[in-house]
Scaffold this motif. Structure first.
Motif, PDB file in Angstrom:
ATOM      1  N   VAL A 143      19.103  11.247  11.719  1.00  0.00           N
ATOM      2  CA  VAL A 143      19.201  10.083  12.617  1.00  0.00           C
ATOM      3  C   VAL A 143      20.588   9.506  12.149  1.00  0.00           C
ATOM      4  O   VAL A 143      20.895   8.153  12.603  1.00  0.00           O
ATOM      5  CB  VAL A 143      17.903   9.042  12.166  1.00  0.00           C
ATOM      6  CG1 VAL A 143      16.828   9.433  12.689  1.00  0.00           C
ATOM      7  CG2 VAL A 143      17.950   8.719  10.621  1.00  0.00           C
ATOM      8  N   THR A 144      21.099  10.291  11.218  1.00  0.00           N
ATOM      9  CA  THR A 144      22.588   9.712  10.841  1.00  0.00           C
ATOM     10  C   THR A 144      23.762  10.382  11.632  1.00  0.00           C
ATOM     11  O   THR A 144      23.358  11.550  12.383  1.00  0.00           O
ATOM     12  CB  THR A 144      22.711   9.769   9.582  1.00  0.00           C
ATOM     13  OG1 THR A 144      22.596  11.302   8.936  1.00  0.00           O
ATOM     14  CG2 THR A 144      21.632   8.987   8.554  1.00  0.00           C
ATOM     15  N   LEU A 145      24.885   9.790  11.495  1.00  0.00           N
ATOM     16  CA  LEU A 145      26.149  10.296  12.086  1.00  0.00           C
ATOM     17  C   LEU A 145      27.087  10.401  11.102  1.00  0.00           C
ATOM     18  O   LEU A 145      27.810   9.433  10.790  1.00  0.00           O
ATOM     19  CB  LEU A 145      26.443   9.342  13.338  1.00  0.00           C
ATOM     20  CG  LEU A 145      27.528  10.135  14.275  1.00  0.00           C
ATOM     21  CD1 LEU A 145      26.736  11.104  15.119  1.00  0.00           C
ATOM     22  CD2 LEU A 145      27.646   9.018  15.378  1.00  0.00           C
ATOM     23  N   PRO A 146      27.482  11.759  10.503  1.00  0.00           N
ATOM     24  CA  PRO A 146      28.488  11.702   9.425  1.00  0.00           C
ATOM     25  C   PRO A 146      29.893  11.130  10.218  1.00  0.00           C
ATOM     26  O   PRO A 146      30.221  11.436  11.243  1.00  0.00           O
ATOM     27  CB  PRO A 146      28.506  13.399   9.186  1.00  0.00           C
ATOM     28  CG  PRO A 146      27.743  13.725  10.426  1.00  0.00           C
ATOM     29  CD  PRO A 146      26.933  12.908  10.996  1.00  0.00           C
ATOM     30  N   ALA A 147      30.641  10.869   9.179  1.00  0.00           N
ATOM     31  CA  ALA A 147      32.004  10.206   9.619  1.00  0.00           C
ATOM     32  C   ALA A 147      32.861  11.481  10.245  1.00  0.00           C
ATOM     33  O   ALA A 147      33.879  11.165  10.877  1.00  0.00           O
ATOM     34  CB  ALA A 147      32.848   9.519   8.463  1.00  0.00           C
ATOM     35  N   LYS A 148      32.524  12.615   9.742  1.00  0.00           N
ATOM     36  CA  LYS A 148      33.476  13.744  10.247  1.00  0.00           C
ATOM     37  C   LYS A 148      33.349  14.009  11.518  1.00  0.00           C
ATOM     38  O   LYS A 148      34.620  14.213  12.245  1.00  0.00           O
ATOM     39  CB  LYS A 148      32.939  15.165   9.692  1.00  0.00           C
ATOM     40  CG  LYS A 148      33.589  16.251   9.586  1.00  0.00           C
ATOM     41  CD  LYS A 148      32.965  17.514   8.775  1.00  0.00           C
ATOM     42  CE  LYS A 148      32.531  16.953   7.631  1.00  0.00           C
ATOM     43  NZ  LYS A 148      33.439  16.739   6.541  1.00  0.00           N
ATOM     44  N   ILE A 149      32.499  13.205  12.556  1.00  0.00           N
ATOM     45  CA  ILE A 149      32.604  13.512  13.903  1.00  0.00           C
ATOM     46  C   ILE A 149      33.414  12.684  14.662  1.00  0.00           C
ATOM     47  O   ILE A 149      34.339  13.103  15.389  1.00  0.00           O
ATOM     48  CB  ILE A 149      31.054  13.287  14.562  1.00  0.00           C
ATOM     49  CG1 ILE A 149      31.064  13.840  15.936  1.00  0.00           C
ATOM     50  CG2 ILE A 149      30.688  11.769  14.384  1.00  0.00           C
ATOM     51  CD1 ILE A 149      29.804  13.665  16.672  1.00  0.00           C
ATOM     52  N   GLN A 150      33.823  11.576  14.026  1.00  0.00           N
ATOM     53  CA  GLN A 150      34.813  10.708  14.430  1.00  0.00           C
ATOM     54  C   GLN A 150      35.980  11.329  14.099  1.00  0.00           C
ATOM     55  O   GLN A 150      36.967  10.843  14.797  1.00  0.00           O
ATOM     56  CB  GLN A 150      34.697   9.179  13.626  1.00  0.00           C
ATOM     57  CG  GLN A 150      33.558   8.214  14.460  1.00  0.00           C
ATOM     58  CD  GLN A 150      32.103   8.637  13.746  1.00  0.00           C
ATOM     59  OE1 GLN A 150      32.006   9.535  12.803  1.00  0.00           O
ATOM     60  NE2 GLN A 150      31.124   7.620  14.043  1.00  0.00           N
ATOM     61  N   ALA A 151      36.251  11.660  12.777  1.00  0.00           N
ATOM     62  CA  ALA A 151      37.448  12.293  12.474  1.00  0.00           C
ATOM     63  C   ALA A 151      38.074  13.427  13.339  1.00  0.00           C
ATOM     64  O   ALA A 151      38.988  13.530  13.987  1.00  0.00           O
ATOM     65  CB  ALA A 151      37.468  12.896  11.129  1.00  0.00           C
ATOM     66  N   TYR A 152      37.156  14.420  13.743  1.00  0.00           N
ATOM     67  CA  TYR A 152      37.356  15.407  14.832  1.00  0.00           C
ATOM     68  C   TYR A 152      37.640  14.930  16.173  1.00  0.00           C
ATOM     69  O   TYR A 152      38.652  15.176  16.712  1.00  0.00           O
ATOM     70  CB  TYR A 152      36.072  16.499  14.792  1.00  0.00           C
ATOM     71  CG  TYR A 152      35.911  17.184  13.726  1.00  0.00           C
ATOM     72  CD1 TYR A 152      36.561  17.233  12.570  1.00  0.00           C
ATOM     73  CD2 TYR A 152      34.559  17.767  13.385  1.00  0.00           C
ATOM     74  CE1 TYR A 152      36.421  17.917  11.373  1.00  0.00           C
ATOM     75  CE2 TYR A 152      34.343  18.478  12.281  1.00  0.00           C
ATOM     76  CZ  TYR A 152      35.144  18.611  11.511  1.00  0.00           C
ATOM     77  OH  TYR A 152      34.984  19.352  10.274  1.00  0.00           O
ATOM     78  N   MET A 153      37.025  13.840  16.545  1.00  0.00           N
ATOM     79  CA  MET A 153      37.136  13.190  17.981  1.00  0.00           C
ATOM     80  C   MET A 153      38.410  12.511  17.923  1.00  0.00           C
ATOM     81  O   MET A 153      39.206  12.808  18.930  1.00  0.00           O
ATOM     82  CB  MET A 153      36.254  12.114  18.252  1.00  0.00           C
ATOM     83  CG  MET A 153      34.839  12.720  18.590  1.00  0.00           C
ATOM     84  SD  MET A 153      33.533  11.266  18.880  1.00  0.00           S
ATOM     85  CE  MET A 153      32.290  12.361  19.831  1.00  0.00           C
ATOM     86  N   LEU A 154      38.829  11.860  16.871  1.00  0.00           N
ATOM     87  CA  LEU A 154      40.230  11.342  16.950  1.00  0.00           C
ATOM     88  C   LEU A 154      41.115  12.101  16.942  1.00  0.00           C
ATOM     89  O   LEU A 154      42.382  12.015  17.470  1.00  0.00           O
ATOM     90  CB  LEU A 154      40.291  10.194  15.603  1.00  0.00           C
ATOM     91  CG  LEU A 154      41.353   9.469  15.494  1.00  0.00           C
ATOM     92  CD1 LEU A 154      41.725   8.534  16.894  1.00  0.00           C
ATOM     93  CD2 LEU A 154      41.730   8.654  14.106  1.00  0.00           C
ATOM     94  N   SER A 155      40.968  13.418  16.315  1.00  0.00           N
ATOM     95  CA  SER A 155      42.107  14.380  16.503  1.00  0.00           C
ATOM     96  C   SER A 155      42.330  15.316  17.613  1.00  0.00           C
ATOM     97  O   SER A 155      42.949  16.200  17.733  1.00  0.00           O
ATOM     98  CB  SER A 155      41.823  15.379  15.105  1.00  0.00           C
ATOM     99  OG  SER A 155      41.862  14.617  13.861  1.00  0.00           O
ATOM    100  N   SER A 156      41.353  14.817  18.565  1.00  0.00           N
ATOM    101  CA  SER A 156      41.255  15.400  19.884  1.00  0.00           C
ATOM    102  C   SER A 156      40.841  17.051  19.724  1.00  0.00           C
ATOM    103  O   SER A 156      41.587  17.601  20.419  1.00  0.00           O
ATOM    104  CB  SER A 156      42.596  15.442  20.858  1.00  0.00           C
ATOM    105  OG  SER A 156      42.944  14.082  20.849  1.00  0.00           O
TER     106      SER A 156
END
Length: 458
Positions: free
Chosen positions: A362-375
């Motif tokens: 049910v959680t969303l690790p911060a790693k996914i945002q880092a990968y998205m921001l890096s395209s």
């Protein structure tokens, strides 16, 4: 004047008591206390702007890399007076950072933030006894320091960044009871569910921790959640829906600025590069990832790259050595965040594995945002919320946390995809990030909620 013997005795005791209290007070107000108790005493500071005096509680702060750093620094930019109580940095390597210790850099000012670092027993190699000592010492000294500071200094509200251990909410509740100020609680690690991932399944312990968390939640004005799935868990624990607000993680600003040249990086192998960057811990489902890598070890064009440290790293390296997988699985030490854009640029796809656990689902690790921001396109081996976000964003590929066979087939297929298809997935992730996780949007929403709450106190 004549005084009876009994009264003389009482007066003498009163004088002794007053003198002892005076000596104690003077001792607490001087640096001698700092040297003796290892407690950095705060001098009397200005009262600050009413409504903007924040006590910030967290177990991890700069130079440790967590999103709470951004919030504290942004508070200062917006005119808040911020005092952070945190531990001596020792995550994730398990020992104090260079230049930090029980007698060094215990109090400092970073980007306008007043930092107080409490003593703590380092995590060490991550074994159970060291983790328990680390958790208990951080709880004990956080309570002592928080009570000491709130008794001598006024604050308007408390902000808590909650990561394991979740008990950082306890000193916040104590401070609230003394000063009658609200708590804003950013829930990033769901307890007691997360205990199961660490191997703690004792029903008595789980039940006790659950009671503690319910107690903390009851005293919070607002609870911020990083993933929508956490809302249901909180409601099951009696938290009203209007007390829950969304505050997802965001990527670091440095990820869009490549300031490191390729010749400053270690040599990376040729081939289709699957890269993981971050903490190598129990939650990262590394056992199943290694089984997938073992099944694919004869496919020499598929290269697995792990960058970082953590309590599970020794096990993973031992597994790779014993299975003779050194030609396809590679490890690199932890690097500063400034190096990540250069590393990410070398990767074909970024790996995001998580264990099958009710908290992680049910959680969303911060790693996914880092990968998205890096395209960068994302390869997920996890269940629940992570899969949902990647599917909605159309930014990668996914299997279940325990779907080893499916993951093997998926990796083989992806390794033959064109660069254009992978780049399109990366662009989709970046666009989704801009719509949902952009740092400025998250910050504005957070401060709007806090300022609205503080206006209602006036």
């Amino acid at each position: 004047c004549r005084v009876c013997p009994n009264c003389r005795i009482r007066i003498s005791k009163l004088v002794i008591f007053v003198r002892s209290q005076t000596i104690l007070y003077r001792m607490l107000a001087t640096k001698s206390c700092e040297l003796f108790f290892l407690i950095p005493i705060m001098s009397k500071e200005s009262s600050g702007v009413k409504g903007k005096r924040c006590l910030f509680l967290t177990n991890y702060f700069y130079p440790e890399v967590f999103r709470g750093n951004d919030i504290a620094f942004e508070m200062v930019k917006r005119g808040y007076e911020v005092t952070v109580i945190t531990c001596i940095p020792n995550y994730p390597q398990g020992h104090f950072y260079e230049g930090y210790g029980l007698r060094s850099r215990r109090r400092e000012v970073v980007n306008g933030v007043n930092l107080i670092r409490v003593p703590v027993i380092p995590r060490g190699d991550g074994r159970a006894i060291r983790m328990v000592l680390n958790y208990l010492s951080s709880l004990l000294f956080s309570c002592i320091y928080t009570l000491s500071i709130v008794c001598r200094k006024r604050f308007d509200f408390i902000f808590v960044q909650e990561l394991s251990p979740a008990f950082i909410g306890i000193p916040a509740v104590l401070a609230k009871k003394i000063r009658r100020i609200p708590i804003y609680f950013w829930l990033l690690d769901v307890w007691p569910e997360s205990l199961a991932a660490g191997g703690i399944t004792n029903k008595y312990i789980v039940k006790r921790v659950d009671r503690i968390m319910r107690y903390i939640y009851r005293h919070c004005r607002k609870i911020f959640i990083a993933a929508s799935g956490v809302r249901t868990l909180l409601q099951q624990r009696g938290v009203k829906n209007d007390c829950i607000e969304d505050l997802p993680n965001w990527g670091e600003d440095e990820l869009r600025k490549c300031t490191v040249d390729d010749d400053e990086l270690p040599h990376l192998p040729d081939g289709f590069k699957i890269m993981f960057a971050g903490n190598l811990g129990e939650a990262q489902n590394l056992e199943n990832v290694m089984r997938v890598a073992e099944r694919l070890k004869n496919n020499k064009h598929i290269q697995w790259i792990f960058i970082g440290d953590g309590r599970k790293k020794k096990w993973v390296m031992s597994f790779v050595q014993s299975r003779e997988m050194g030609d396809t699985v590679h490890f690199y030490d932890r690097y500063p965040i400034e190096y990540m854009p250069a590393f990410f640029r070398k990767a074909d796809i970024m790996l995001l594995p998580l264990c099958d656990n009710s908290a992680f689902n049910v959680t969303l690790p911060a790693k996914i945002q880092a990968y998205m921001l890096s395209s960068k396109p994302i390869l997920v081996m996890a269940n629940g919320e992570v899969q949902t976000v990647v599917k909605n964003a159309r930014c990668g590929y996914y299997t279940g946390a325990d779907s080893i066979d499916k993951m093997v087939r998926l990796v083989l297929s992806i390794s033959n995809y064109s660069n254009q298809e992978l780049e399109e997935k990366g662009r989709n992730g970046y666009n989704y990030y801009q719509r949902h996780f952009k740092k400025e949007k998250c910050m504005n929403n957070l401060f709007e909620i806090i300022e609205k709450g503080e206006r209602s106190n006036v």
